[in-house]
Write an enzyme that holds these catalytic residues in place. Structure first.
Site, PDB file in Angstrom:
ATOM      1  N   GLY A   6       0.851  -1.194   0.000  1.00 17.99           N
ATOM      2  CA  GLY A   6       0.000   0.000   0.000  1.00 17.99           C
ATOM      3  C   GLY A   6       0.879   1.234   0.000  1.00 17.99           C
ATOM      4  N   GLY A   9      -0.424   5.414  -1.466  1.00 24.46           N
ATOM      5  CA  GLY A   9      -1.410   6.299  -0.836  1.00 24.46           C
ATOM      6  C   GLY A   9      -0.764   7.536  -0.225  1.00 24.46           C
ATOM      7  CD  GLN A  10      -2.871  12.210   3.360  1.00 28.96           C
ATOM      8  OE1 GLN A  10      -3.751  11.506   3.865  1.00 28.96           O
ATOM      9  NE2 GLN A  10      -2.755  13.497   3.616  1.00 28.96           N
ATOM     10  CG  ASP A  32      -0.835   0.655  -3.817  1.00 30.09           C
ATOM     11  OD1 ASP A  32      -0.640   1.550  -2.974  1.00 30.09           O
ATOM     12  OD2 ASP A  32      -1.974   0.209  -4.084  1.00 30.09           O
ATOM     13  CB  ILE A  33      -4.060  -2.543  -5.937  1.00 30.23           C
ATOM     14  CG1 ILE A  33      -4.922  -3.604  -6.611  1.00 30.23           C
ATOM     15  CG2 ILE A  33      -4.569  -1.130  -6.185  1.00 30.23           C
ATOM     16  CD1 ILE A  33      -6.198  -3.891  -5.892  1.00 30.23           C
ATOM     17  NE  ARG A  34      -5.166   1.938  -9.563  1.00 27.60           N
ATOM     18  CZ  ARG A  34      -6.130   1.469  -8.773  1.00 27.60           C
ATOM     19  NH1 ARG A  34      -6.709   0.303  -9.057  1.00 27.60           N
ATOM     20  NH2 ARG A  34      -6.513   2.118  -7.695  1.00 27.60           N
ATOM     21  CE1 TYR A 139     -10.371   5.296   9.177  1.00 19.82           C
ATOM     22  CE2 TYR A 139      -9.524   3.661   7.641  1.00 19.82           C
ATOM     23  CZ  TYR A 139      -9.312   4.738   8.477  1.00 19.82           C
ATOM     24  OH  TYR A 139      -8.052   5.248   8.641  1.00 19.82           O
ATOM     25  CE  LYS A 143      -7.080   1.552   9.437  1.00 20.23           C
ATOM     26  NZ  LYS A 143      -5.817   0.941   8.984  1.00 20.23           N
ATOM     27  CB  ILE A 169      -2.210  12.692   7.663  1.00 19.34           C
ATOM     28  CG1 ILE A 169      -2.007  11.861   8.951  1.00 19.34           C
ATOM     29  CG2 ILE A 169      -0.873  13.103   7.067  1.00 19.34           C
ATOM     30  CD1 ILE A 169      -1.095  10.683   8.810  1.00 19.34           C
TER      31      ILE A 169
HETATM   32  C1  VAH Z   1     -10.081   9.399   7.128  1.00 19.96           C
HETATM   33  N1  VAH Z   1      -7.869  10.409   6.855  1.00 19.96           N
HETATM   34  O1  VAH Z   1     -10.519  10.517   7.060  1.00 19.96           O
HETATM   35  C2  VAH Z   1      -8.570   9.236   7.377  1.00 19.96           C
HETATM   36  C3  VAH Z   1      -8.277   9.139   8.841  1.00 19.96           C
HETATM   37  C4  VAH Z   1      -8.715  10.110  11.102  1.00 19.96           C
HETATM   38  C5  VAH Z   1      -9.003  10.194   9.654  1.00 19.96           C
HETATM   39  O2  VAH Z   1      -8.571   7.871   9.310  1.00 19.96           O
HETATM   40  O3  VAH Z   1     -10.762   8.417   7.043  1.00 19.96           O
END
Ligand code: VAH
Length: 311
Positions: A6, A9-10, A32-34, A139, A143, A169
Site C-alpha cells: 500500500g 497512498g497519502q 500496491d494494487i496499481r 472503517y 481499525k 493527516i
Molecule cells: C479518514 N484520513 O478521514 C482518514 C483518517 C482520522 C481520519 O482515518 O478516514
C-alpha cells in the site's frame, strides 16, 4: 529487506521515501494494487493485491523481509459507500499479512490505526489512550478490530507489530483518498486555484490533525524505540493540532487575503466527523518513545501553500 504494502497512498508515498532514505533504496520493496505514475531509478516496485494470498506468499519468499509496513486500506468515507469491501480489504488484508509475518519471523511490523476507532460515546475532548470505543463506521470498526488483532498477535506469537492512531493527516506530495479529514488538504488546492473552497464539513467541526512531516518522523521514532519501552501494543494516540474549518480558513486568509470559504450542509461525511473526538491526549506516546510534533496551524499552512505553489 523492508516491504511496504500500500505504498501509493497519502502516507505510503512519503513513508516509503523516508524508509528508502533511512535504509537505502535497494533495501525497500514497495507494492500496491496499481503501478505508481512514476518511480525513480533503482526503486523496486511490485504490483500486489493484498487480498491475493498466493501473490503475498511469493512476495515474502522472494524478498525475505525483516520489516513489513502495511498501509493498504479503504478509508472512512469510501468505506461507508462500500462497507463489505472495506471490511474485506482492511481485515482480510491485515490477517493475510499478520500470518505471513509470523511464518517468516519478520522482526518488526507497522500497521496504521486511526482516531476513527473512537465513536459517539468516546470522550470528545482530550480523548484518552484507553476509553469507551464505539466506532460507527465500517472503517473505524475494522481499525478497532485490527487493534485487537495486532495486540493478540503480539501476545500469542510475539510478533513485534507497532501502530499509531493517526489523526487527519495534511500533506502536499500525495492526495488523500476517500477520507473525512481530506477537506483540510483539498482546501489548499482550491484556495490556490480558485481563491475559494466549498467545505463539506461545518465551520465548527473540530478534528485532531497532524502534518505529514510530524507523522513520518513519529512513525520512524516509534519503529526505532526499544521494544521494552512500549507500554501499548494496540495503537498509540498521537496528535499535532486540533482545529475547525473556520480556524483553517482564517489561517489561509493571512496568506491569501481574498480566499473565501463556503459550507455545504448535507454531506454524509459530517456524521462521520461528528462521531470522532475533536482533540486527543497523547502523553503515553510522549513518555514511551519521545513523541513531539513540530508543526502548529500557522507553520503547516505556510508550508502547504509554499510547496503547493511550486507543485
Ligand atoms: C479518514 N484520513 O478521514 C482518514 C483518517 C482520522 C481520519 O482515518 O478516514
Amino acid at each position: 529487506s523492508i516491504i511496504m504494502i500500500g505504498a501509493n497512498g497519502q502516507i505510503g508515498t512519503e513513508l516509503a521515501a523516508a524508509l528508502r532514505k533511512k535504509f537505502g533504496t535497494e533495501n525497500v520493496v514497495t507494492s500496491d494494487i496499481r503501478q505508481p505514475q512514476v518511480f525513480a531509478e533503482g526503486e523496486i516496485f511490485e504490483t500486489i493485491n493484498v487480498l491475493d494470498q498466493d501473490a503475498l506468499v511469493a512476495l515474502f519468499e522472494k524478498y525475505k523481509p525483516t520489516q513489513v509496513y502495511l498501509l493498504a486500506a479503504m478509508l472512512s468515507a469510501t468505506g461507508e459507500q462500500y462497507p463489505m469491501k472495506a471490511w474485506d480489504l482492511n481485515m482480510t488484508g491485515l490477517l493475510n499479512v499478520l500470518n505471513l509475518c509470523v511464518e517468516h519471523k519478520v522482526q518488526k511490523v507497522f500497521w496504521p490505526s486511526s482516531i476513527a476507532v473512537f465513536g459517539p460515546n468516546s470522550p470528545k475532548e482530550n480523548t484518552d489512550q484507553y476509553c469507551v470505543m464505539d466506532p460507527n463506521t465500517m472503517y473505524g470498526i475494522s481499525k478497532l478490530a485490527g487493534e485487537r488483532l495486532i495486540e493478540y498477535y503480539n501476545g500469542k506469537y510475539k510478533l513485534d507489530i507497532r501502530s499509531i492512531r493517526y489523526p487527519g493527516i495534511i500533506s502536499w506530495k500525495a492526495q488523500p483518498g476517500g477520507g473525512t479529514t481530506d477537506y483540510a488538504v483539498h482546501i489548499f488546492y482550491e484556495a490556490l486555484k480558485n481563491n475559494r473552497y466549498e467545505c463539506f464539513l461545518s465551520e465548527n467541526t473540530g478534528l485532531p490533525m497532524l502534518y505529514m512531516d510530524d507523522a513520518i518522523e513519529g512513525t520512524l521514532q516509534l519503529m526505532d524505540a526499544p521494544k521494552e519501552s512500549l507500554s501499548i501494543r494496540s495503537s498509540y494516540n498521537i496528535t499535532g493540532i486540533s482545529f475547525t474549518p473556520k480556524d483553517l480558513a482564517l489561517e489561509i486568509k493571512k496568506i491569501l487575503p481574498n480566499f473565501v470559504i463556503t459550507y455545504s450542509d448535507n454531506d454524509p461525511r459530517q456524521a462521520i466527523a461528528d462521531s470522532w473526538p475533536s482533540s486527543i491526549e497523547d502523553s503515553t506516546a510522549r513518555n514511551d518513545w519521545g513523541w513531539q510534533p513540530r508543526f502548529d496551524l500557522a507553520k503547516l499552512t505556510q508550508d502547504m501553500i509554499e510547496n503547493l505553489k511550486t507543485k
